[in-house]
Design a protein around this motif. Structure first.
Motif, short mmCIF file in Angstrom:
data_model
loop_
_atom_site.label_atom_id
_atom_site.label_comp_id
_atom_site.label_asym_id
_atom_site.label_seq_id
_atom_site.Cartn_x
_atom_site.Cartn_y
_atom_site.Cartn_z
N ASP A 228 -96.12 -107.13 -35.96
CA ASP A 228 -96.85 -108.35 -35.60
C ASP A 228 -96.56 -108.78 -34.17
OD1 ASP A 228 -97.97 -108.59 -38.18
OD2 ASP A 228 -96.16 -109.60 -38.90
N THR A 229 -95.42 -108.36 -33.65
CA THR A 229 -95.02 -108.79 -32.31
C THR A 229 -94.65 -107.60 -31.44
OG1 THR A 229 -92.67 -109.01 -32.84
CG2 THR A 229 -94.09 -110.92 -33.31
N LEU A 230 -94.72 -107.83 -30.12
CA LEU A 230 -94.33 -106.80 -29.17
C LEU A 230 -92.84 -106.51 -29.28
CD1 LEU A 230 -94.98 -104.92 -26.84
CD2 LEU A 230 -94.72 -106.86 -25.28
N ALA A 231 -92.05 -107.57 -29.53
CA ALA A 231 -90.60 -107.38 -29.66
C ALA A 231 -90.25 -106.44 -30.80
CB ALA A 231 -89.93 -108.74 -29.87
N ALA A 232 -91.00 -106.55 -31.91
CA ALA A 232 -90.75 -105.67 -33.05
C ALA A 232 -91.08 -104.22 -32.70
CB ALA A 232 -91.59 -106.12 -34.25
N LEU A 233 -92.16 -104.04 -31.95
CA LEU A 233 -92.53 -102.69 -31.52
C LEU A 233 -91.44 -102.10 -30.63
CD1 LEU A 233 -94.75 -100.43 -31.29
CD2 LEU A 233 -95.43 -101.56 -29.17
N VAL A 234 -90.94 -102.90 -29.69
CA VAL A 234 -89.91 -102.42 -28.77
C VAL A 234 -88.65 -102.05 -29.54
CG1 VAL A 234 -88.39 -103.07 -26.86
CG2 VAL A 234 -90.81 -103.69 -26.79
N ARG A 235 -88.22 -102.89 -30.50
CA ARG A 235 -87.03 -102.58 -31.31
C ARG A 235 -87.22 -101.27 -32.05
NH1 ARG A 235 -87.15 -108.11 -32.64
NH2 ARG A 235 -88.03 -107.64 -34.68
N HIS A 236 -88.40 -101.09 -32.65
CA HIS A 236 -88.70 -99.87 -33.38
C HIS A 236 -88.61 -98.66 -32.44
CE1 HIS A 236 -91.70 -97.73 -36.35
NE2 HIS A 236 -90.70 -96.95 -35.99
N ALA A 237 -89.22 -98.78 -31.26
CA ALA A 237 -89.22 -97.67 -30.30
C ALA A 237 -87.81 -97.32 -29.85
CB ALA A 237 -90.10 -98.04 -29.10
N VAL A 238 -87.00 -98.33 -29.59
CA VAL A 238 -85.62 -98.10 -29.14
C VAL A 238 -84.83 -97.39 -30.24
CG1 VAL A 238 -83.45 -99.21 -28.53
CG2 VAL A 238 -85.58 -99.98 -27.47
N GLN A 239 -84.96 -97.88 -31.48
CA GLN A 239 -84.25 -97.26 -32.60
C GLN A 239 -84.71 -95.82 -32.80
OE1 GLN A 239 -85.05 -99.82 -35.92
NE2 GLN A 239 -83.76 -101.48 -35.16
N TRP A 240 -86.01 -95.59 -32.68
CA TRP A 240 -86.58 -94.26 -32.89
C TRP A 240 -86.06 -93.27 -31.84
CZ3 TRP A 240 -90.29 -91.24 -30.20
CH2 TRP A 240 -90.86 -90.20 -30.95
N VAL A 241 -86.03 -93.70 -30.58
CA VAL A 241 -85.54 -92.84 -29.50
C VAL A 241 -84.05 -92.56 -29.68
CG1 VAL A 241 -85.03 -92.77 -27.03
CG2 VAL A 241 -87.30 -93.43 -27.81
N ARG A 242 -83.27 -93.58 -30.06
CA ARG A 242 -81.83 -93.38 -30.24
C ARG A 242 -81.53 -92.39 -31.36
NH1 ARG A 242 -79.62 -99.64 -29.70
NH2 ARG A 242 -79.73 -99.75 -27.41
#
Length: 232
Positions: A204-218
């Motif tokens: 729902d939010t850009l912040a959620a997308l960024v958190r998901h992307a960071v976790q996925w890359v890590r």
């Protein structure tokens, strides 16, 4: 060439942004009786120009070189240097990227968790025009061919190639402006890809997308999204 004449050595070019990869592979390639190290580069523009000019038999490429996206680089080389066999050697999860790389024109895909001896054997196979994949990935693709059923896909697997690239770069900490400059497109184009990825991943939010992307890359792109809502 006479049937008894020795085959010419397979010319190999290595492109990776980390010089340590060059230093690790170079002596292995030089010691192999059928391989020859032709050159190495650390940036996509450098690699693209060198590979098109020198047309090595095998190009060992990372997916993330800076500048042009790795999948786009494969497609470019297929158009400009079709004789070059491409082996992707990447830290990004083969489960998501291997099939995309093969569809773009690569002949093999290995993750950087593989032993160097395995990589050298893959270079030899790719140089012969054979597909080189890890055993788990080869079994997975064969199973899909036999059953036409790859199992339940992860949420990220539903993204297009360009959306995955933008999602990955977001997870690596790049801004929209930086991603646009790296991919050579307008920032509004990147914003569109980001918006579509956010919608497909159920955020729902850009912040959620960024958190998901960071976790996925890590996690090396291996996040198993049983449900995207759990990452909000």
């Amino acid at each position: 060439m006479s049937p008894d004449a020795p085959r010419p050595a397979t010319q190999v070019y290595v492109a990776d942004r980390h010089p340590a990869i060059h230093e690790a592979l170079r002596p292995r390639i030089r010691r192999h009786p059928t391989l020859r190290m032709q050159g190495a580069g650390t940036a996509s523009e450098e690699a693209r120009a060198a590979i098109v000019k020198k047309t090595p038999d095998v190009a060992v490429l990372a997916l993330s070189l800076g500048g042009i996206d790795g999948l786009a680089l494969i497609q470019h080389l297929q158009a400009r240097a079709a004789s070059v066999q491409i082996l992707i050697f990447s830290r990004y999860a083969e489960r998501l990227y291997a099939e995309r790389a093969l569809q773009a024109g690569a002949t093999g895909y290995l993750m950087k968790t593989e032993a160097l001896g395995t990589v050298v054997r893959a270079i030899v196979r790719v140089g012969r025009g054979e597909v080189a994949l890890s055993r788990p990935m080869a079994a997975r693709l064969l199973s899909r061919l036999v059953r036409d059923d790859g199992g339940p896909p992860s949420a990220v697997a539903a993204l297009t190639d360009r959306e995955v690239t933008v999602f990955r770069k977001i997870g690596e900490g790049h801004s929209v402006r930086q991603i646009a400059r790296q991919l050579g497109v307008h920032r509004k184009t990147i914003e569109t890809h980001r918006r579509r990825a956010k919608k497909k991943l159920g955020h729902d939010t850009l912040a959620a997308l960024v958190r998901h992307a960071v976790q996925w890359v890590r996690r090396g792109g291996r996040a198993a999204e049983a449900s995207s809502g759990g990452l909000h």
